[in-house]
Scaffold this active site. Structure first.
Site, PDB file in Angstrom:
ATOM      1  N   LYS A  12       0.854  -1.191   0.000  1.00 13.36           N
ATOM      2  CA  LYS A  12       0.000   0.000   0.000  1.00 13.36           C
ATOM      3  C   LYS A  12       0.889   1.240   0.000  1.00 13.36           C
ATOM      4  O   LYS A  12       1.813   1.333   0.801  1.00 13.36           O
ATOM      5  CB  LYS A  12      -0.919  -0.042   1.224  1.00 13.36           C
ATOM      6  CG  LYS A  12      -2.145   0.802   1.090  1.00 13.36           C
ATOM      7  CD  LYS A  12      -3.217   0.433   2.082  1.00 13.36           C
ATOM      8  CE  LYS A  12      -4.366   1.412   1.964  1.00 13.36           C
ATOM      9  NZ  LYS A  12      -5.507   1.065   2.795  1.00 13.36           N
ATOM     10  N   ARG A  64     -25.750  -0.333   6.404  1.00 20.72           N
ATOM     11  CA  ARG A  64     -25.449  -1.762   6.390  1.00 20.72           C
ATOM     12  C   ARG A  64     -26.021  -2.487   7.607  1.00 20.72           C
ATOM     13  O   ARG A  64     -26.109  -3.706   7.616  1.00 20.72           O
ATOM     14  CB  ARG A  64     -23.930  -1.947   6.426  1.00 20.72           C
ATOM     15  CG  ARG A  64     -23.267  -1.776   5.099  1.00 20.72           C
ATOM     16  CD  ARG A  64     -23.677  -2.914   4.232  1.00 20.72           C
ATOM     17  NE  ARG A  64     -23.274  -2.723   2.856  1.00 20.72           N
ATOM     18  CZ  ARG A  64     -22.083  -3.016   2.394  1.00 20.72           C
ATOM     19  NH1 ARG A  64     -21.165  -3.502   3.174  1.00 20.72           N
ATOM     20  NH2 ARG A  64     -21.805  -2.844   1.118  1.00 20.72           N
ATOM     21  N   GLU A  73     -20.147  -3.663   9.748  1.00 23.58           N
ATOM     22  CA  GLU A  73     -21.059  -2.838  10.541  1.00 23.58           C
ATOM     23  C   GLU A  73     -22.157  -3.676  11.187  1.00 23.58           C
ATOM     24  O   GLU A  73     -22.570  -3.402  12.323  1.00 23.58           O
ATOM     25  CB  GLU A  73     -21.682  -1.740   9.660  1.00 23.58           C
ATOM     26  CG  GLU A  73     -20.716  -0.647   9.222  1.00 23.58           C
ATOM     27  CD  GLU A  73     -19.759  -1.054   8.107  1.00 23.58           C
ATOM     28  OE1 GLU A  73     -19.927  -2.158   7.534  1.00 23.58           O
ATOM     29  OE2 GLU A  73     -18.837  -0.278   7.802  1.00 23.58           O
TER      30      GLU A  73
END
Ligand code: TPP
Length: 676
Positions: free
Chosen positions: A294, A416, A388
């Protein structure tokens, strides 16, 4: 850096005309273009830097003008956009007529879905694969001109519940289907949970040479390795080797019925292209496990991929202006105090005062401000990863065992977990507290991230207590109220914005009054107002500015409504009975929002609601741009509010005139009738 190759790539077909040896130069130009732009405008940096080679290789091997490429989250789509003709849009990244920060079908046919929420890529890809097959257009050895399907997903997103459901279904597909797992060992922060630890163990360990030597041996020893053995015969040497290596390391995805290829080095373009070429024509579902770094290419982003996941504008200090690595120190531009920072500090204070308070985030410790709290209370705080629904159920469990749970979540991601709000929290009468950051319009992230419907969905839950904070002091007061609210679910919303100093308590002055259930707070009142504004959340600040602007024309009272459920019926009764025009203002969908709560309350209380005007988000999508610009577009800036108040006052005066004239006219005609 001068861009030489990238401006000539208008479609991926142009890329495919280049020799493989030219591709590292394309990668360098893409990296530089992205980093240079984000340093000016902000945007997703580290995720995009990490997938540059992977995206080039995918476009080099597949033809996504015909094949299907689906992104999960989609925050890593910038290289894809630059390879599909959108370099000219880059200078206006995340602005209205520039490049959206997420995949956007309005922008290009190469983007199939507008996405931004994690976990969806595999399932939508399964749907498209099934649809193409039903249309007779799916790729197979018998239909070599058919469409292939590939979907790219990160290692933190693939453990999302929705992604797992997608994998479970992908594994039974009887056709080509490629899941590209972009494994960089990071979410925004450190990934959470058991699977993250597993991915960590699967390392790019051996050289291809060693792997090849070991491949045949491993396959012969594999229990139940029929699938692999079958595939092995169709693969070239490099892929054979990495399939075999993966069998050795456990091949977690095999249990879902997906062949696993990899891990492969996601920055080695020739190797990636070779493996993709071979894996592309497998007529069965597979996972290509790609290891990437990353932030690859810029030391500051590699070194701190959390800060540089989606930084605000930054500048290179001490190095040269081209953001070269050597000697380059990077500083983020300072921004004013945000609601997120204020929330982190207020929650930490609350947790220090109340030992029963516990808190959690679903993979957003920095985004929600919980990062400030977690080190202080490591036993009472959790990061659940991108899940979530699980987080909310976990909060329900904590409430059931006598704790006071606070869930810090973006309004858009709470969507969600609505079913959990309903069944596991509300239906049980459990007191779970929701702290909804990024409520309302979010600016550059655009339509996929606006917190536009939290009131509408949560107000359906019996006893839900819904609040909005207009500034830091009211946020603090609302959190204190929530800590003591034990009658069920409660929520406070606040925007992606700086806190306003307009009503901040001053030394020796009036403190912010505490929250009282269902009571609004008067901010500016007038004994004989021409109109009253009931504003929800930070709209109270805009409304106060509007009232100031109207000052010489009309006297306008302004109330911080504080509660959308229950609303202040006493105040409503007073205003309606005095026939004072009411303007409700909120940065939430007009359908089912705060204004609707007010109308419903009037209806229930038998109040005349004809003098009520609702200002809210229109019934249409608002795309990326500056938050200020979006508010103006929705008619929610101070100037627009002032205009609508003026119109409402004039319209109500006309209505009142008609109402008083009508009986007079009737009286007049009755009198003349009597005379004749
Ligand atoms: C449902 C949902 N929750 C939270 C987020 C916020 N979010 C955006 S990117 C991200 C991390 C994604 O990690 P990963 O998929 O591994 O991709 P990477 O950024 O590491 O490339 C998170 C948590 C989201 N987009 N969707």
């Amino acid at each position: 850096m001068e861009l030489k190759l990238l401006p000539k790539i208008h479609t991926p077909a142009d890329l495919r005309r280049l020799p493989i040896s030219a591709l590292p130069e394309v990668a360098a130009e893409i990296r530089w273009a992205i980093c240079d732009q984000i340093s000016r405008s902000g945007g997703h940096l580290a995720p995009n830097l990490g997938v540059v080679e992977l995206t080039i290789a995918l476009h080099y091997v597949f033809d996504f003008a015909h094949d299907r490429l689906l992104f999960d989250v989609g925050h890593q789509c910038y290289p894809h956009k630059l390879l599909t003709g959108r370099l000219p849009l880059l200078p206006k990244l995340r602005l209205r007529d520039g490049m959206a920060g997420f995949p956007e079908p309005r922008e290009s046919p190469f983007d199939l879905f507008s996405v931004g929420h994690a976990g969806t890529g595999i399932s939508t890809a399964v749907g498209m694969a099934r649809g193409d097959t039903l249309n007779g257009e799916g790729w197979s050895p018998e239909n070599p001109t058919g469409r292939r399907v590939a979907t790219i997903i990160g290692d933190a997103s693939i453990v999302n519940g929705v992604a797992m459901e997608g994998l479970n279904n992908a594994g039974v597909l009887k056709r080509q289907f490629m899941v590209v797992l972009n494994d960089n060992g990071m979410s925004i922060a450190k990934p959470q949970g058991a699977v993250a630890a597993y991915f960590d163990k699967v390392r790019l360990s051996q050289s291809y040479g060693e792997l090849k030597k070991a491949a045949k041996d491993m396959l012969s020893k594999m229990p139940g390795g029929d699938l692999m053995r079958e595939v092995y015969h169709r693969m070239g040497e490099a892929s054979k080797a990495i399939v075999a290596d993966n069998a050795n390391t456990g091949a977690w995805f095999e249990h879902f019925g997906l062949l696993t290829v990899g891990p492969v080095d996601g920055h080695d373009l020739p190797a990636l292209i070779q493996v993709l070429n071979e894996a592309r024509d497998m007529d069965r579902p597979l996972v290509l496990h790609v290891k990437t770094i990353k932030g690859k290419g810029y030391a500051f982003a590699e070194g701190d991929s959390t800060t540089f996941h989606s930084p605000s504008p930054f500048q290179a200090v001490g190095g040269d202006s081209e953001l070269e690595n050597e000697g380059c120190r990077v500083e983020l531009k300072k921004s004013s105090r945000s609601f997120t920072s204020a929330f982190g500090e207020q929650l930490a204070e609350l947790m220090a005062r109340d030992p029963k308070v516990v808190a959690c985030t679903a993979a957003m410790p920095d985004g929600t401000g919980l990062a400030k709290v977690m080190p202080k209370f490591p036993d009472r705080t959790w990061d659940t990863g991108i899940c979530e629904s699980h987080a909310l159920d976990m909060m329900a469990g904590l409430a059931k065992t006598g704790w006071k749970p606070f869930f810090a979540v973006y309004s858009t991601f709470l969507q969600r977990a609505f079913d959990q709000c309903f069944q596991e929290v509300s239906l049980q009468g459990l007191a779970v507290r929701l702290c909804l950051d990024r409520a309302g319009l979010v600016g550059g992230d655009g339509a996929v991230h606006h917190g536009f419907c939290d009131v509408a969905i949560l107000r359906t839950l019996p006893k839900a207590c819904l609040m909005a904070a207009m500034d830091e002091a009211s946020l603090k007061a609302s959190l204190a109220f929530m800590a003591d609210y034990n009658d069920g679910l409660s929520a406070v919303r606040y925007p992606r914005d700086a806190v306003s100093p307009m009503y901040a308590p001053v030394e020796g002055g009036e403190p912010c009054p505490p929250f009282v259930l269902g009571k609004a707070r008067a901010l500016r009142t007038h004994p004989e107002p021409h109109a009253a504004i009931l504003a929800y959340g930070t709209m109270a600040i805009e409304a106060s500015e509007a009232a100031q602007q109207l000052g010489s024309e009309y006297a306008v009272s302004v109330y911080d409504a504080r509660f959308a459920k229950p609303v202040d019926v006493e105040l409503l009764r007073e205003l309606c009975e005095r026939r004072i025009p009411i303007i409700t203002v909120e940065d939430h969908s007009i359908e089912g929002g705060f204004g609707s709560c007010i109308l419903d309350a009037c209806n229930l209380a038998g109040l005349d609601a004809r003098l009520i005007t609702r200002l809210a988000l229109p019934d249409q999508w608002i795309y990326q741009g500056e938050r200020r610009e979006q508010l103006a577009e929705a008619g929610l800036d101070a100037a627009s509010i002032a205009r609508r108040v003026r119109e409402a006052v004039e319209a109500s005066a006309a209505l009142e005139n008609r109402a008083t004239e009508a009986p007079r006219r009737q009286r007049g005609s009755a009198e003349s009738a009597a005379v004749s």
